[in-house]
Design an enzyme around this catalytic site. Structure first.
Site, PDB file in Angstrom:
ATOM      1  N   ARG A 123       0.822  -1.211   0.000  1.00  0.00           N
ATOM      2  CA  ARG A 123       0.000   0.000   0.000  1.00  0.00           C
ATOM      3  C   ARG A 123       0.859   1.265   0.000  1.00  0.00           C
ATOM      4  O   ARG A 123       0.441   2.311  -0.494  1.00  0.00           O
ATOM      5  CB  ARG A 123      -1.006  -0.002   1.162  1.00  0.00           C
ATOM      6  N   GLU A 160      -9.542   6.410   7.252  1.00  0.00           N
ATOM      7  CA  GLU A 160      -8.099   6.623   7.202  1.00  0.00           C
ATOM      8  C   GLU A 160      -7.630   7.882   6.477  1.00  0.00           C
ATOM      9  O   GLU A 160      -6.673   8.525   6.920  1.00  0.00           O
ATOM     10  CB  GLU A 160      -7.423   5.404   6.546  1.00  0.00           C
TER      11      GLU A 160
HETATM   12  N1  MTE Z   1     -11.741   6.182  14.609  1.00  0.00           N
HETATM   13  C1  MTE Z   1     -11.763   5.920  15.934  1.00  0.00           C
HETATM   14  N2  MTE Z   1     -12.441   6.758  16.742  1.00  0.00           N
HETATM   15  N3  MTE Z   1     -11.113   4.845  16.464  1.00  0.00           N
HETATM   16  C2  MTE Z   1     -10.395   3.982  15.673  1.00  0.00           C
HETATM   17  O1  MTE Z   1      -9.820   3.017  16.167  1.00  0.00           O
HETATM   18  N4  MTE Z   1      -9.648   3.431  13.386  1.00  0.00           N
HETATM   19  C3  MTE Z   1      -9.362   3.952  12.038  1.00  0.00           C
HETATM   20  C4  MTE Z   1     -10.566   4.692  11.485  1.00  0.00           C
HETATM   21  N5  MTE Z   1     -11.081   5.629  12.453  1.00  0.00           N
HETATM   22  C5  MTE Z   1     -10.341   4.242  14.260  1.00  0.00           C
HETATM   23  C6  MTE Z   1     -11.061   5.359  13.774  1.00  0.00           C
HETATM   24  C7  MTE Z   1      -8.980   2.915  11.074  1.00  0.00           C
HETATM   25  S1  MTE Z   1      -7.394   2.372  11.064  1.00  0.00           S
HETATM   26  C8  MTE Z   1      -9.862   2.413  10.151  1.00  0.00           C
HETATM   27  S2  MTE Z   1      -9.375   1.302   8.981  1.00  0.00           S
HETATM   28  C9  MTE Z   1     -11.276   2.816  10.142  1.00  0.00           C
HETATM   29  O2  MTE Z   1     -11.570   3.744  11.184  1.00  0.00           O
HETATM   30  C10 MTE Z   1     -12.126   1.566  10.322  1.00  0.00           C
HETATM   31  O3  MTE Z   1     -13.459   1.853  10.397  1.00  0.00           O
HETATM   32  P1  MTE Z   1     -14.385   2.123   9.113  1.00  0.00           P
HETATM   33  O4  MTE Z   1     -13.972   1.158   8.049  1.00  0.00           O
HETATM   34  O5  MTE Z   1     -15.743   1.893   9.614  1.00  0.00           O
HETATM   35  O6  MTE Z   1     -14.121   3.537   8.704  1.00  0.00           O
HETATM   36 MO1  MOS Z   2      -7.198   0.415   9.526  1.00  0.00          MO
HETATM   37  S1  MOS Z   2      -5.151   0.504   9.509  1.00  0.00           S
HETATM   38  O1  MOS Z   2      -7.223  -0.385   7.961  1.00  0.00           O
HETATM   39  O2  MOS Z   2      -7.423  -0.873  10.636  1.00  0.00           O
END
Ligand code: MTE
Ligand code: MOS
Length: 780
Positions: free
Chosen positions: A325, A728
């Protein structure tokens, strides 16, 4: 397939799509009522488990004397690899390179060797320290530099290429080359790793695990215990943050708790303290990126070559896809006429690095932005001009290094919009004027774009399932494979189901993710939680709705188009009845009121060996403009103002999306400025607590923080209600702060040279960069 346009009536249900809706647990988060695993009432007889860790980064384990551990007060059971009935392995994706307990070979300092179960956590913790291990030390590979010499990789490297980069660079009017070192990052989730296992009848075991990937934890527990997957249930109601750190890292804790539970017949809980959590678990990969670039006198990139060397740690974990990635994002928003990029996922005797918000993508983009910055200094222009010059554009300038055409490029318009909104040009001029006066407080400004590819690059993960029940009182039970880590996935999916049935969201019960209801799920990761699970839940609800419509047509003898779902009621012919009444009548006629739903992302495919395909369904975009003040005597800085414009398509929930943008930005800024991981020569992580590892605090946030979601920009692809993934991408907006700091630093040498600050730009590094620049322009 369900229709993706919400009903356009003046009257609306509460909590449908496209409206601000607070997180379903917001009140409980604040009052402390939200139940995390450590808050679950403990079963009688619960044992507390602690891990015994290795002290050496690379060694043969000659002997392990656990007699003092066993005889310590309150100790009930001590377990080593010899006690594992199944496979001694907790690696993800079946790579078999990560033992639950190391037995003969130690591969990083802090690697678990055994578990001790005791009556209280404190007794288990004290007992774990009493082990006596004898080691025969082996030569450890701790740094990327040393790993490059040995050249051992944990995963086959990937190459992307288009055109003849070497020739394009050689024949370009101008050339430069360099290296950027990019630091790692600890996840610093508020709730640490934790698992509680409750043994059941026969083989059965229930594990409450703080994991983003319940299905993988299920498989790991099954093969460690040598029982079938159908005997293992994994449940997770919520995580107190994860950020990628619980995509694979929960495996070890869940497997240990389950092992203790099955061996003792008592429930078992494992919650390491913060220091152990930081030592035992993998982090964001640190990288060294070598680049060379050829460009013309204007600053247009002709050819570019990258080598992305990553410190992966002792095992593969997700390092293959993470380094892939990075390559997928080495273009950021820029078109390279010719490109060659290669990954080098290096094996080291450090903790095995893992997923972290952006999954390698941020490191790829940071390298791209360094190149832009270098070119800007070389040709004497504002980096923003170089960015614009190199944006993806029309046919002929729209193909990525992985041969996917960029069809939805909105970066030029979005950046122009933010440039105007943030008053970038006028402020930049004012900053130049301020700095021209001299003085030790210098200001800097930078505007950086983001383009992030959405979809798992492992195509099989782009699938999701959901389960919806409608009860006879008209209330709805919702379950899906996605996990909640604070990002607001649960409420977004509930909004979709409320919209589909046209019922208020408080009629939709959000329930804990469990492998027993929806099987074979993917990790909630790659920002695709709402895209995948939202669609799957919509399909499930739609199936039930179709059955209800079919029933109404038959029961009331009306044509299909005369059955209309209005807010909380249904119009059938010329009568309107409450939703619950229709449901009850349908039940009496024996209509099935439960359904699963399934979704898989269309169009995508990827051939890794060929380095070609369409790995991403679409791209998410954003941009940030940051202004900082740097104290050139100390290297300290302050973020004065940040303006963000971020693309979330047609937002499912603008309030939550703004939260993701703000939080992501601050986390990205922390990574690139203040968060620093430090291992000593013995391979011990010395920054293993907030005392030594500094994450952004409230006081570090921008003094002025203007965050806007891009309007009138529905996803061109048929995603759930035309929204875009948001989890992300905003992290990478933090690059603007690094570049603003760099801009301020450059002023001390009259903007003659690129400061080349390697992130994290800690005050120490900033000061060193200032001193180096001053020395270059006027040697002592
Ligand atoms: N937001 C919060 N509050 N806590 C989290 O752990 N993880 C991030 C993001 N936002 C996270 C977060 C990561 S690494 C990812 S991949 C995505 O949330 C995962 O959730 P989603 O696919 O529902 O966006
Ligand atoms: Mo998020 S790094 O894809 O859990």
């Amino acid at each position: 397939m369900p229709d993706s346009t919400p009903i356009a009536t003046a009257e609306r249900i509460t909590g449908g799509v496209h409206v601000d809706r607070r997180h379903d647990s917001a009140h409980k988060h604040v009052t402390g009522e939200a139940v995390y695993i450590d808050d679950i009432r403990e079963p009688a007889g619960l044992l507390h488990v602690y891990l015994g860790l290795s002290d050496r980064p690379h060694a043969k384990l000659l002997s392990l004397d656990l007699s003092k551990v066993k005889s310590a007060p309150g100790v009930v059971r001590v377990l080593t690899s010899a006690d594992i009935p199944g496979t001694n392995d907790v690696s993800c994706m079946g790579r078999h390179d990560e033992p639950l307990f190391a037995d003969d070979l130690i591969e990083y300092a802090g690697q678990p060797l055994f578990a001790v179960a005791a009556e209280t956590r404190e007794l288990a913790r004290r007992a774990a320290r009493l082990a006596v291990a004898e080691y025969e030390d082996l030569d450890p590979v701790l740094t990327t530099a040393k790993a490059r010499e040995t050249g051992t990789v944990v995963f086959p490297p990937m190459t992307l290429k288009r055109g003849d980069a070497a020739e394009a660079i050689a024949s370009a009017p101008r050339r430069l080359e360099g290296r950027i070192a990019i630091g790692g990052q600890d996840h610093f989730y508020l709730e640490g790793q934790i698992a509680m296992a409750v043994p059941g009848e026969d083989d059965e075991v229930l594990v409450h695990s703080s994991t983003q990937h319940p299905s993988e934890v299920q498989h790991i527990v099954a093969h460690v215990l040598s029982i079938p997957a159908n005997a293992v249930s994994i449940e997770v109601r919520r995580m107190g943050g994860a950020f990628g750190g619980k995509e694979t890292q929960a495996n070890l804790f869940a497997a240990t708790a389950a092992l203790v539970a099955k061996k003792t017949g008592r429930a078992a809980k494992l919650r390491p303290d913060r220091d152990d959590d930081m030592v035992i678990t993998g982090k964001r990969h640190d990288f060294e990126v070598d680049y060379s670039v050829g460009f013309d006198d204007e600053g247009r990139i002709k050819g570019v070559d990258f080598l992305f060397a990553a410190r992966c740690g002792f095992a593969a974990d997700l390092s293959g896809p993470v380094t892939d990635r990075a390559l997928f994002h080495c273009d950021n928003t820029y078109f390279y006429e010719a490109v060659h990029a290669q990954s080098l996922p290096l094996k080291t005797n450090t903790v095995s690095n893992t997923a972290f918000r952006g999954f390698g993508g941020p490191q790829g983009m940071v390298a791209a932005e360094r190149i832009i910055e270098e070119i800007a200094y070389a040709v004497g222009k504002d980096p923003l001009e170089i960015r614009k010059l190199n944006f993806y554009g029309e046919a002929g300038r729209d193909v990525t290094p992985y041969h996917q055409t960029v069809e939805d490029n909105i970066a030029p318009e979005l950046v122009a919009d933010l440039e105007a909104r943030s008053d970038y040009q006028a402020r930049r001029a004012a900053i130049r004027e301020h700095n021209a006066k001299g003085g030790y407080l210098r200001k800097g400004i930078a505007l950086t774009p983001v383009k992030f590819g959405i979809s798992f690059t492992a195509t099989q993960y782009n699938q999701a399932g959901a389960l919806v029940h409608v009860y006879t009182d008209g209330s709805v039970h919702l379950n899906h494979g996605g996990t909640e880590m604070g990002q607001g996935l649960y409420v977004k999916v509930a909004q979709v189901v409320a919209e589909e049935f046209q019922i208020d969201i408080d009629k939709v019960r959000i329930t804990a993710t469990t492998t027993g209801k929806v099987p074979n799920t993917s990790a909630t990761a790659a920002s695709s939680g709402a895209d995948l699970n939202g669609k799957a839940a919509q399909v499930a609800a739609h199936t039930i709705k179709e059955r209800l419509i079919g029933f109404a047509v038959e029961n009331w003898g009306v044509p299909r188009e005369q059955v209309v779902f209005l807010p909380n009621r249904v119009r059938i012919g010329n009568q309107e009845i409450p939703f619950a009444d229709l449901v009850r009548t349908a039940y009496m006629a024996r209509i099935q009121l439960s359904s699963t739903g399934f979704y898989k992302t269309p169009e995508i495919h990827w051939d890794r060996a060929a380095g070609s395909g369409k790995p991403f369904y679409y791209f998410s975009y954003g941009a940030a403009a940051a202004e900082v003040t740097v104290d050139t005597l100390t290297g300290e800085y302050r973020v004065d103002r940040v303006d963000i414009l971020h693309d979330v398509g047609k937002s499912l929930n603008p309030a939550l999306d703004r939260g993701q943008v703000e939080g992501g930005f601050v986390q990205g800024m922390g990574w690139l400025t203040m968060e620093e991981l430090w291992w000593d020569q013995r391979g011990h992580l010395r920054t293993h607590a907030p005392s030594t590892y500094k994450i952004p605090a409230c006081s570090d946030r921008p003094k002025i923080f203007n965050v806007h979601l891009l309007e009138n920009s529905p996803n061109r692809k048929d995603t759930i209600y035309r929204s875009k993934a948001v989890g992300e991408p905003p992290l990478m907006l933090g690059m603007s702060v690094l570049h603003a700091i760099s801009d301020a630093v450059a002023s001390v040498a009259g903007y003659q040279r690129c400061p080349r600050i390697d992130p994290p730009a800690t005050p120490e590094k900033v000061l060193a960069a200032i001193e180096a620049l001053l020395e270059q322009v006027s040697p002592p």
